[in-house]
Design an enzyme around this catalytic site. Structure first.
Site, PDB file in Angstrom:
ATOM      1  N   ASP A   1     -15.049  -1.331   9.322  1.00 10.18           N
ATOM      2  CA  ASP A   1     -16.063  -1.854   8.361  1.00 10.18           C
ATOM      3  C   ASP A   1     -17.218  -2.914   8.528  1.00 10.18           C
ATOM      4  O   ASP A   1     -16.748  -3.697   9.362  1.00 10.18           O
ATOM      5  CB  ASP A   1     -15.140  -2.286   7.124  1.00 10.18           C
ATOM      6  CG  ASP A   1     -14.083  -1.164   6.897  1.00 10.18           C
ATOM      7  OD1 ASP A   1     -14.634   0.059   6.999  1.00 10.18           O
ATOM      8  OD2 ASP A   1     -13.082  -1.619   6.071  1.00 10.18           O
TER       9      ASP A   1
ATOM     10  N   GLU B   1       0.861  -1.156  -0.007  1.00 14.59           N
ATOM     11  CA  GLU B   1      -0.033   0.126  -0.016  1.00 14.59           C
ATOM     12  C   GLU B   1       0.800   1.183  -0.024  1.00 14.59           C
ATOM     13  O   GLU B   1       0.236   2.181   0.493  1.00 14.59           O
ATOM     14  CB  GLU B   1      -1.084  -0.110   1.186  1.00 14.59           C
ATOM     15  CG  GLU B   1      -1.869  -1.067   1.175  1.00 14.59           C
ATOM     16  CD  GLU B   1      -2.863  -1.014   2.482  1.00 14.59           C
ATOM     17  OE1 GLU B   1      -3.789  -0.276   2.394  1.00 14.59           O
ATOM     18  OE2 GLU B   1      -2.744  -2.095   3.284  1.00 14.59           O
TER      19      GLU B   1
ATOM     20  N   ASN C   1      -9.585  -1.111  10.401  1.00 11.35           N
ATOM     21  CA  ASN C   1      -8.235  -0.177  10.083  1.00 11.35           C
ATOM     22  C   ASN C   1      -7.871   0.661  10.953  1.00 11.35           C
ATOM     23  O   ASN C   1      -8.441   1.631  11.409  1.00 11.35           O
ATOM     24  CB  ASN C   1      -8.578   0.405   8.767  1.00 11.35           C
ATOM     25  CG  ASN C   1      -9.102  -0.488   7.734  1.00 11.35           C
ATOM     26  OD1 ASN C   1      -8.233  -0.931   6.694  1.00 11.35           O
ATOM     27  ND2 ASN C   1     -10.340  -0.619   7.614  1.00 11.35           N
TER      28      ASN C   1
ATOM     29  N   TYR D   1      -9.983   3.884  -4.599  1.00 19.15           N
ATOM     30  CA  TYR D   1      -9.006   4.852  -4.825  1.00 19.15           C
ATOM     31  C   TYR D   1      -8.921   5.592  -6.379  1.00 19.15           C
ATOM     32  O   TYR D   1      -8.432   6.571  -6.578  1.00 19.15           O
ATOM     33  CB  TYR D   1      -7.740   4.498  -4.545  1.00 19.15           C
ATOM     34  CG  TYR D   1      -7.377   4.008  -3.224  1.00 19.15           C
ATOM     35  CD1 TYR D   1      -7.377   4.583  -1.997  1.00 19.15           C
ATOM     36  CD2 TYR D   1      -7.107   2.446  -2.933  1.00 19.15           C
ATOM     37  CE1 TYR D   1      -7.240   4.203  -0.790  1.00 19.15           C
ATOM     38  CE2 TYR D   1      -7.094   2.124  -1.767  1.00 19.15           C
ATOM     39  CZ  TYR D   1      -7.086   3.010  -0.722  1.00 19.15           C
ATOM     40  OH  TYR D   1      -6.904   2.420   0.713  1.00 19.15           O
TER      41      TYR D   1
ATOM     42  N   ARG E   1     -11.041   3.134  11.741  1.00 24.10           N
ATOM     43  CA  ARG E   1     -12.224   2.893  10.844  1.00 24.10           C
ATOM     44  C   ARG E   1     -12.438   1.431  11.192  1.00 24.10           C
ATOM     45  O   ARG E   1     -11.780   0.522  10.911  1.00 24.10           O
ATOM     46  CB  ARG E   1     -11.821   3.084   9.373  1.00 24.10           C
ATOM     47  CG  ARG E   1     -13.083   3.530   8.521  1.00 24.10           C
ATOM     48  CD  ARG E   1     -12.982   3.561   7.140  1.00 24.10           C
ATOM     49  NE  ARG E   1     -12.617   2.504   6.518  1.00 24.10           N
ATOM     50  CZ  ARG E   1     -11.724   2.234   5.702  1.00 24.10           C
ATOM     51  NH1 ARG E   1     -10.666   2.895   5.613  1.00 24.10           N
ATOM     52  NH2 ARG E   1     -11.609   0.964   5.389  1.00 24.10           N
TER      53      ARG E   1
ATOM     54  N   GLU F   1     -13.806  -5.715   9.556  1.00 27.55           N
ATOM     55  CA  GLU F   1     -12.536  -5.665   9.987  1.00 27.55           C
ATOM     56  C   GLU F   1     -12.110  -4.191  10.490  1.00 27.55           C
ATOM     57  O   GLU F   1     -13.334  -3.281  10.382  1.00 27.55           O
ATOM     58  CB  GLU F   1     -11.442  -5.778   8.688  1.00 27.55           C
ATOM     59  CG  GLU F   1     -11.548  -4.687   7.863  1.00 27.55           C
ATOM     60  CD  GLU F   1     -10.563  -4.715   6.420  1.00 27.55           C
ATOM     61  OE1 GLU F   1      -9.523  -4.732   6.815  1.00 27.55           O
ATOM     62  OE2 GLU F   1     -10.992  -4.876   5.527  1.00 27.55           O
TER      63      GLU F   1
ATOM     64  N   GLY G   1      -6.845   5.150   5.343  1.00 28.20           N
ATOM     65  CA  GLY G   1      -6.443   6.158   4.357  1.00 28.20           C
ATOM     66  C   GLY G   1      -6.893   7.486   4.795  1.00 28.20           C
ATOM     67  O   GLY G   1      -7.954   7.952   5.469  1.00 28.20           O
TER      68      GLY G   1
ATOM     69  N   SER H   1      -6.674  -2.192   1.841  1.00 25.18           N
ATOM     70  CA  SER H   1      -7.040  -1.650   0.621  1.00 25.18           C
ATOM     71  C   SER H   1      -7.448  -2.843  -0.502  1.00 25.18           C
ATOM     72  O   SER H   1      -7.465  -2.564  -1.546  1.00 25.18           O
ATOM     73  CB  SER H   1      -5.794  -0.987  -0.004  1.00 25.18           C
ATOM     74  OG  SER H   1      -5.596   0.206   0.802  1.00 25.18           O
TER      75      SER H   1
END
Length: 305
Positions: free
Chosen positions: A254, A19, A269, A213, A252, A267, A273, A147
């Site tokens: 999800d 990443e 993070n 992205y 974050r 998951e 990002g 990602s």
């Protein structure tokens, strides 16, 4: 805190994970935001510089804008603790757990946090038996990438072998996960609070790297469309999922809502990002927090140990 209170700040960006390119974009935006707030911030790419330079150049605090391995998995966090430099985001254990999707699930299952059914895949796995137990479609993913790298949605049993091979290119631990048909949501966490939920919609098979992205056809819906009390209830569950892993600072979470409205946590993070397509800045903006203020707030939450 005033700009001077932060001291000299290193923004860690780039690194050597898959990443790297996303991290360079995140780091550049964070760097610009901190400087716009008058903070003495400097870029620092650990792929190109020895971490000893953080001490030699007298950095007081670190903003981790690294993603993936060596930046989000507890590695850099442990190094910074040894150096005694405050850093943003979760600590060593929580970072390592959250990076590992399999062990995240083990912790969540023990804590009663709902997560999709799954199995670990190996070369010798009976893939037809896996399909029989979990049903199609399935999500196949490497356990330690972010990602959506190496991830596939499998709708036919004949495609499972190829999906496994792709994921195995990135990690020796590969997960086949029950696909949850429903609403995809993400929740930013900042300083012990869950920000407004974002609903994600893409015409692609799933919310993949391109959708995250590069694509212009991904829809980010905020407010997410849920009733206020339902959203508050989900935010409380988000914080429980975040806390179960020992996460702190910001991150974050999800999740999916199935057709019956039941959440399934996917998951966490711990270094999300921070690009112009990223979800945490979007949620913060909806909550009235400008990008520059978000970056400064994350930095304010930095600490050691």
């Amino acid at each position: 805190m005033s700009a001077n209170d932060f001291g000299k700040v290193a923004v860690l960006l780039g690194g050597r994970s898959a990443e790297r390119e996303v991290s360079l974009k995140s780091g550049a935006m964070v760097l610009g935001a901190l400087r716009a707030r008058g903070i003495d911030a400097h870029p620092f790419d650990p792929q190109q510089r020895d971490l000893a330079a953080l001490i030699a150049e007298k950095f007081d605090r670190v903003f981790i804008a690294l993603h993936g391995r060596y930046g989000e998995d507890g590695t850099i966090q442990g190094a910074l603790e040894l150096l005694g430099i405050p850093y943003t985001g979760s600590g060593v254990l929580a970072s390592a757990l959250a990076m590992d999707k399999w062990r995240t699930k083990l912790v969540w299952q023990a804590a009663g946090i709902p997560t999709p059914r799954y199995e670990l895949l190996a070369k010798e796995s009976d893939l037809n038996a896996v399909v029989a137990r979990l049903s199609l479609p399935l999500m196949v993913k490497p356990a330690n990438e972010g990602s959506s790298i190496g991830m596939s949605k499998v709708s036919a049993a004949s495609d499972l072998d190829e999906a496994y091979a792709l994921a195995a290119n990135y990690d020796r631990v590969v997960i086949a996960e029950q696909f949850i048909d429903g609403i995809e949501l993400t929740a930013a966490v900042l300083g012990g609070e869950a920000l407004p939920l974002i609903r994600l919609e893409t015409p692609r098979a799933f919310y993949d790297y391109e959708a995250k992205y590069l694509a212009n056809d991904t829809r980010y819906i905020i407010p997410c469309g849920l009733a206020a009390d339902a959203e508050r209830a989900l935010q409380a569950q988000v914080l429980a999922a975040f806390d179960a892993l020992g996460c702190r600072g910001w991150g974050r979470v999800d999740l999916m809502l199935d057709r019956a409205g039941k959440p399934h946590f996917i998951e966490v993070n711990t270094s999300p990002g921070m690009t112009d397509h990223s979800l945490v800045p979007m949620a913060a903006r909806h909550a009235g927090l400008a990008y520059e203020d978000l970056a400064a707030r994350i930095l304010e939450l930095a600490h050691v140990g």
